[in-house]
Design an enzyme around this catalytic site. Structure first.
Site, mmCIF file in Angstrom:
data_model
loop_
_atom_site.group_PDB
_atom_site.id
_atom_site.type_symbol
_atom_site.label_atom_id
_atom_site.label_comp_id
_atom_site.label_asym_id
_atom_site.label_seq_id
_atom_site.Cartn_x
_atom_site.Cartn_y
_atom_site.Cartn_z
ATOM 1 N N LYS A 1 41.226 -18.701 -25.191
ATOM 2 C CA LYS A 1 42.407 -18.993 -24.394
ATOM 3 C C LYS A 1 42.116 -20.251 -23.592
ATOM 4 C CE LYS A 1 43.869 -18.890 -20.577
ATOM 5 N NZ LYS A 1 44.740 -20.017 -20.132
ATOM 6 N N GLU B 1 31.101 -18.333 -15.298
ATOM 7 C CA GLU B 1 30.596 -19.591 -14.753
ATOM 8 C C GLU B 1 31.682 -20.108 -13.828
ATOM 9 O OE1 GLU B 1 30.400 -23.141 -13.849
ATOM 10 O OE2 GLU B 1 30.576 -23.707 -15.964
ATOM 11 N N CYS C 1 32.212 -28.498 -11.660
ATOM 12 C CA CYS C 1 31.760 -27.376 -10.843
ATOM 13 C C CYS C 1 30.341 -27.592 -10.332
ATOM 14 C CB CYS C 1 31.857 -26.071 -11.630
ATOM 15 S SG CYS C 1 31.050 -26.132 -13.239
ATOM 16 N N GLU D 1 35.066 -25.616 -2.252
ATOM 17 C CA GLU D 1 35.033 -26.509 -3.404
ATOM 18 C C GLU D 1 36.288 -27.378 -3.427
ATOM 19 O OE1 GLU D 1 33.553 -26.090 -7.952
ATOM 20 O OE2 GLU D 1 35.054 -24.646 -7.316
#
Length: 499
Positions: free
Chosen positions: A192, A267, A301, A404
């Protein structure tokens, strides 16, 4: 989602980058070895990051499509799991070769949908994807699928059907990091892709189809995470769910998968620290810190977005960082001369600007800021650009240092000694990556051993696709890449043999 137009894409020529004219639209999903229409009539607009205009449209798949793909993957599992290792190795290498042959096309697509500058799109977006398929073939060849332990024979067997949920920032590389080990282990997969950048996943399905990969071994279903992604996590036919995305998305998938006692790998986010230790080569360290933060326009990331420097070095570091970042060029990602392209979406641009518009009073913006990027061509006026920014004067309790940002923003923090630097680096909800630059490798390694994070670059050490990648704390569960990543896709059976 809105219905996209079906106008053909125009020819784009910029420097040495040329894309073949024609529509990038996708009208069907890849399920059970065939291109089939979605059960939904809705479509997803894929927008070009540099202009905001519709680049392509793809099916807005739903749970029925997801279930059909899982059924196809389940039907294919028995035969694929028995395919000899040498044949699976050959499939992985064929994927790598086919992706490498389409480098220009794929790099251009991801430069347009993600905003990655074209040179980095070739080397990272495509290059890492190719490297993962190649290194996973090597890892499979080296991994014994049986071993003897006392009177037991230990078997490694494929985990089953894999639901692979991939992100928008590295759409091909992260697909490879899930699909390559899944196929290597003998698993089948349903992918996906992100709705922001799904086109690379369709290209991989094209390759699978042209290779004659057995029907159902690889399936691609585009659609929203709240529907297709969550259904992958709850469908009883899925044995392992692997997601790369935000920490909140990971928590949702983990909760949903838990009801079915599914294996998961996650992750997730990061807020990684770059420790510039006293005595290090300051110019080399600052250059490495800037590279580590601004790669892929900061949409990484593992980006080292917190630069920790000694108070004694602060003035020199600020001046050098401001010089390097201030010299960065922003513009069309298809232009080989630019350093920073746009954010991948309007939503991500709003998130980044939200951070810059709500800085604490003590913050000093050394370069960049929330103002619009100046000097862009008129055709880029609707693009999702943000100025490369450096913020100093804050401490580790500030929002800009703890959350973040996922954009081109570097935050400078200060410490009094190495013990405090380690404490600040570890004072985070995340633990995905990091870096240490010291006077020598031994000194840097000594500091790195104290960090609670999954990966640390030592004195500018390069990313290695054969080394385990993954995080601690809210940065995730499990590891990707190399033999460690491959192991995630196996289960073990103990055969207790007669003495």
């Amino acid at each position: 989602m809105t219905r996209a137009t079906t106008d053909s894409a125009s020819v784009i020529t910029h420097a040495d980058t040329t894309e073949v004219a024609g529509s990038l639209d996708r009208d069907e999903l890849y399920i059970g070895g065939r291109w089939v229409p979605s059960s939904s009539d809705a479509r997803i607009d894929v927008r070009e990051a540099a202009t905001g205009e519709v680049l392509a449209c793809v099916p807005d798949g739903d749970t029925a499509d997801c279930d059909a793909a899982v059924e196809a993957a389940s039907a294919a599992f028995e035969s694929w799991s028995q395919v000899p290792v040498t044949d699976r190795v050959g499939v992985l290498r064929r994927f790598a070769d086919e992706l490498a042959a389409r480098e220009d096309e794929l790099a251009t697509i991801m430069a347009r949908e993600v905003g990655t500058p074209i040179s980095r799109s070739r080397s990272v977006q495509v290059g890492l994807g190719v490297a993962v398929f190649r290194t996973m073939a090597e890892a499979l060849e080296a991994l014994p699928l049986e071993e003897r332990r006392g009177n037991s024979r230990i078997l490694r067997v494929p985990a089953g059907v894999v639901g692979a949920i991939t992100p928008w920032n590295y759409p091909l590389y992260q697909l490879a990091a899930k699909v390559a080990p899944a196929l290597a282990a003998g698993c089948t997969a349903v992918v996906k892709p992100s709705s922001v950048a799904p086109l690379a996943a369709f290209a991989v399905a094209d390759i699978a189809d042209s290779m004659g990969l057995p029907a159902g071994v690889l399936n691609v279903v585009s659609g929203p995470g709240r529907e297709v992604g969550q259904r992958l996590a709850t469908n009883p036919g899925v044995d392992l769910v692997s997601l790369t995305g935000s920490t909140s998305a990971g928590a949702t998938v983990a909760e949903l998968a838990a009801s079915g006692i599914k294996k998961i790998t996650l992750e997730l986010g990061g807020k990684s620290a770059f420790i510039l230790a006293p005595g290090a080569d300051l110019d080399a360290a600052v250059a490495a810190a800037v590279r580590g933060c601004f790669v892929n326009n900061g949409q990484t990331c593992a980006a080292t977005t917190r630069l920790l420097v000694s108070r004694d070095d602060l003035g020199r570091v600020e001046a050098r960082v401001a010089e390097l970042v201030g010299a960065m060029t922003v513009g069309d990602p298809l232009d080989p001369s630019i350093d920073v392209g746009p954010m991948a979406s309007a939503g991500q641009r709003r998130v980044v600007l939200g951070f810059l518009e709500s800085l604490p009073a003590a913050a000093r913006v050394l370069v960049g800021g929330a103002d619009p990027v100046s000097g862009l061509e008129a055709r880029l006026a609707g693009g999702y650009f943000v100025r490369p920014t450096v913020v100093s004067g804050v401490d580790n309790s500030s929002r800009i240092a703890r959350e973040e940002v996922f954009g081109p923003v570097l935050t400078i923090l200060t410490y009094s000694d190495v013990d405090e630097a380690v404490s600040i680096a570890n004072d985070s909800d995340y633990g995905l990556s990091g870096a240490v630059f010291a006077a020598d490798d031994d000194a840097a390694v000594a500091i790195a051993r104290r960090l609670r994070t999954g990966q640390v670059a030592i004195n500018g050490g390069r990313f290695n696709p054969m080394a385990p990648f993954g995080g601690m704390k809210k940065s995730g569960i499990g590891r990707e890449l190399g033999s460690d990543g491959l192991e995630e896709y196996f289960e073990k059976i103990s055969l207790q043999m007669p003495v």
